[in-house]
Motif scaffolding. Structure first.
Motif, short mmCIF file in Angstrom:
data_model
loop_
_atom_site.label_atom_id
_atom_site.label_comp_id
_atom_site.label_asym_id
_atom_site.label_seq_id
_atom_site.Cartn_x
_atom_site.Cartn_y
_atom_site.Cartn_z
N PRO A 109 0.80 -1.23 0.00
CA PRO A 109 0.00 0.00 0.00
C PRO A 109 0.83 1.28 0.00
CG PRO A 109 -0.84 -1.55 1.62
CD PRO A 109 0.43 -2.13 1.08
N ASP A 110 1.91 1.31 0.78
CA ASP A 110 2.75 2.52 0.82
C ASP A 110 3.45 2.75 -0.53
OD1 ASP A 110 2.05 3.10 3.45
OD2 ASP A 110 3.68 1.88 4.25
N ASP A 111 3.92 1.67 -1.15
CA ASP A 111 4.55 1.80 -2.47
C ASP A 111 3.55 2.30 -3.51
OD1 ASP A 111 6.92 0.89 -1.42
OD2 ASP A 111 6.72 -1.15 -2.22
N PHE A 112 2.33 1.77 -3.44
CA PHE A 112 1.28 2.17 -4.39
C PHE A 112 1.00 3.66 -4.24
CE2 PHE A 112 -3.44 2.27 -5.39
CZ PHE A 112 -3.27 2.25 -6.75
N GLU A 113 0.86 4.11 -3.01
CA GLU A 113 0.58 5.53 -2.77
C GLU A 113 1.74 6.40 -3.25
OE1 GLU A 113 -0.02 8.33 1.05
OE2 GLU A 113 -1.24 6.51 1.02
N GLN A 114 2.96 5.98 -2.97
CA GLN A 114 4.13 6.75 -3.41
C GLN A 114 4.20 6.82 -4.93
OE1 GLN A 114 6.07 8.73 -1.61
NE2 GLN A 114 4.68 8.17 0.04
N ASP A 115 3.85 5.71 -5.62
CA ASP A 115 3.83 5.72 -7.08
C ASP A 115 2.80 6.71 -7.61
OD1 ASP A 115 5.80 3.81 -7.25
OD2 ASP A 115 4.43 2.15 -7.71
N VAL A 116 1.62 6.72 -7.00
CA VAL A 116 0.56 7.64 -7.43
C VAL A 116 1.01 9.08 -7.22
CG1 VAL A 116 -1.78 8.45 -6.94
CG2 VAL A 116 -1.32 6.00 -7.14
N VAL A 117 1.50 9.38 -6.02
CA VAL A 117 1.95 10.74 -5.72
C VAL A 117 3.11 11.13 -6.65
CG1 VAL A 117 3.03 12.23 -3.98
CG2 VAL A 117 1.12 10.74 -3.35
N GLY A 118 4.03 10.21 -6.90
CA GLY A 118 5.15 10.47 -7.80
C GLY A 118 4.68 10.78 -9.22
N ASN A 119 3.69 10.03 -9.69
CA ASN A 119 3.14 10.29 -11.03
C ASN A 119 2.48 11.66 -11.08
OD1 ASN A 119 3.97 7.85 -12.07
ND2 ASN A 119 2.04 6.83 -11.62
N ILE A 162 -7.61 21.98 -11.69
CA ILE A 162 -8.39 20.81 -11.34
C ILE A 162 -8.11 20.40 -9.90
CG2 ILE A 162 -6.72 19.10 -12.16
CD1 ILE A 162 -9.09 17.57 -13.36
N GLU A 163 -9.15 19.94 -9.20
CA GLU A 163 -8.97 19.36 -7.87
C GLU A 163 -9.38 17.91 -7.93
OE1 GLU A 163 -9.54 21.24 -3.99
OE2 GLU A 163 -10.19 23.00 -5.12
N ILE A 164 -8.65 17.08 -7.21
CA ILE A 164 -8.79 15.63 -7.31
C ILE A 164 -8.90 15.03 -5.92
CG2 ILE A 164 -7.63 13.52 -8.08
CD1 ILE A 164 -5.92 15.53 -9.91
N LEU A 165 -9.78 14.03 -5.79
CA LEU A 165 -9.77 13.14 -4.63
C LEU A 165 -9.54 11.75 -5.18
CD1 LEU A 165 -12.64 13.94 -2.07
CD2 LEU A 165 -10.20 14.29 -1.81
N ASP A 166 -8.54 11.08 -4.67
CA ASP A 166 -8.21 9.72 -5.09
C ASP A 166 -8.35 8.79 -3.91
OD1 ASP A 166 -7.62 9.19 -7.72
OD2 ASP A 166 -5.47 9.52 -7.53
N LEU A 167 -9.13 7.72 -4.08
CA LEU A 167 -9.19 6.65 -3.09
C LEU A 167 -8.31 5.52 -3.60
CD1 LEU A 167 -10.37 5.13 -0.63
CD2 LEU A 167 -12.24 4.39 -2.13
N LYS A 208 3.23 14.28 -9.17
CA LYS A 208 4.25 15.33 -9.08
C LYS A 208 4.88 15.60 -10.44
CE LYS A 208 5.39 15.09 -4.22
NZ LYS A 208 6.35 14.72 -3.20
N ALA A 209 5.02 14.55 -11.24
CA ALA A 209 5.58 14.73 -12.58
C ALA A 209 4.70 15.65 -13.42
CB ALA A 209 5.75 13.38 -13.26
N GLY A 210 3.40 15.70 -13.09
CA GLY A 210 2.47 16.55 -13.83
C GLY A 210 2.15 17.84 -13.10
N GLU A 211 3.04 18.27 -12.20
CA GLU A 211 2.88 19.51 -11.44
C GLU A 211 1.59 19.52 -10.62
OE1 GLU A 211 3.60 23.04 -13.71
OE2 GLU A 211 5.13 22.05 -14.90
N ILE A 212 1.36 18.42 -9.92
CA ILE A 212 0.20 18.30 -9.05
C ILE A 212 0.67 18.29 -7.61
CG2 ILE A 212 -1.70 16.80 -8.37
CD1 ILE A 212 -2.09 16.10 -11.26
N GLU A 213 -0.01 19.07 -6.79
CA GLU A 213 0.36 19.22 -5.39
C GLU A 213 -0.51 18.34 -4.51
OE1 GLU A 213 0.22 22.81 -2.07
OE2 GLU A 213 -0.49 23.18 -4.09
N LEU A 214 0.11 17.59 -3.60
CA LEU A 214 -0.61 16.80 -2.61
C LEU A 214 -1.03 17.74 -1.48
CD1 LEU A 214 -1.61 14.13 -1.38
CD2 LEU A 214 0.69 13.82 -0.44
N LEU A 215 -2.35 17.94 -1.30
CA LEU A 215 -2.84 18.84 -0.26
C LEU A 215 -3.03 18.12 1.06
CD1 LEU A 215 -5.51 20.77 -2.37
CD2 LEU A 215 -3.17 21.47 -1.84
N THR A 216 -3.68 16.96 1.04
CA THR A 216 -3.89 16.18 2.26
C THR A 216 -3.88 14.69 1.94
OG1 THR A 216 -6.31 16.18 2.07
CG2 THR A 216 -5.33 17.97 3.36
N ARG A 217 -3.64 13.92 2.99
CA ARG A 217 -3.73 12.46 2.91
C ARG A 217 -4.46 12.01 4.16
NH1 ARG A 217 -2.38 8.06 5.30
NH2 ARG A 217 -1.87 6.21 4.15
#
Length: 128
Positions: free
Chosen positions: A47-57, A85-90, A59-68
């Motif tokens: 799960p931690d690797d999956f989340e890091q991959d998503v956040v990493g992807n 755009i604002e995003i919520l990802d489950l 960041k490559a598109g200039e997207i800021e993580l606001l909360t987790r």
């Protein structure tokens, strides 16, 4: 997965695949121009690797993580892509599949859309 109210429409699978080749389901609420997609990937992923991959992807598109936040058997990420755009990802890791329920809207609609996104998340159940 369920969608709140009758204002949500699910795209036909072939149209959803044309829009995003890895998308398994795509729904839209046209009156607010808000969207929800589901992506299911085979395989067991940490799960931690999956989340890091998503956040990493993102960041490559200039997207800021606001909360987790932790949510049931997964986590919810609140992200913003510049001012567009604002995003919520489950993110949910099952026994043999990994799921991303990806919901987004334009920032002016986000405060109206977020409660609906959270209802969608509440309804989601991993198949495995």
């Amino acid at each position: 997965i369920g969608f709140p109210g009758s204002t949500w429409a699910q795209l036909k699978p072939e149209i959803a695949k044309q829009q995003g080749s890895i998308v398994d389901l795509w729904a839209v609420r046209p009156d607010l121009d808000i969207h929800a997609t589901v992506i299911c990937q085979e395989g067991e992923i940490d799960p931690d690797d999956f989340e890091q991959d998503v956040v990493g992807n993102y960041k490559a598109g200039e997207i800021e993580l606001l909360t987790r936040e932790t949510f049931k058997t997964g986590s919810i990420l609140h992200l913003k892509k510049q001012s567009h755009i604002e995003i919520l990802d489950l993110l949910v890791v099952g026994r043999s599949h990994t799921y991303s329920v990806h919901c987004w809207s334009l920032p002016p609609q986000f405060s109206k859309a977020e409660p609906e996104f959270r209802k969608i998340f509440e309804s989601f159940e991993a198949l495995d």
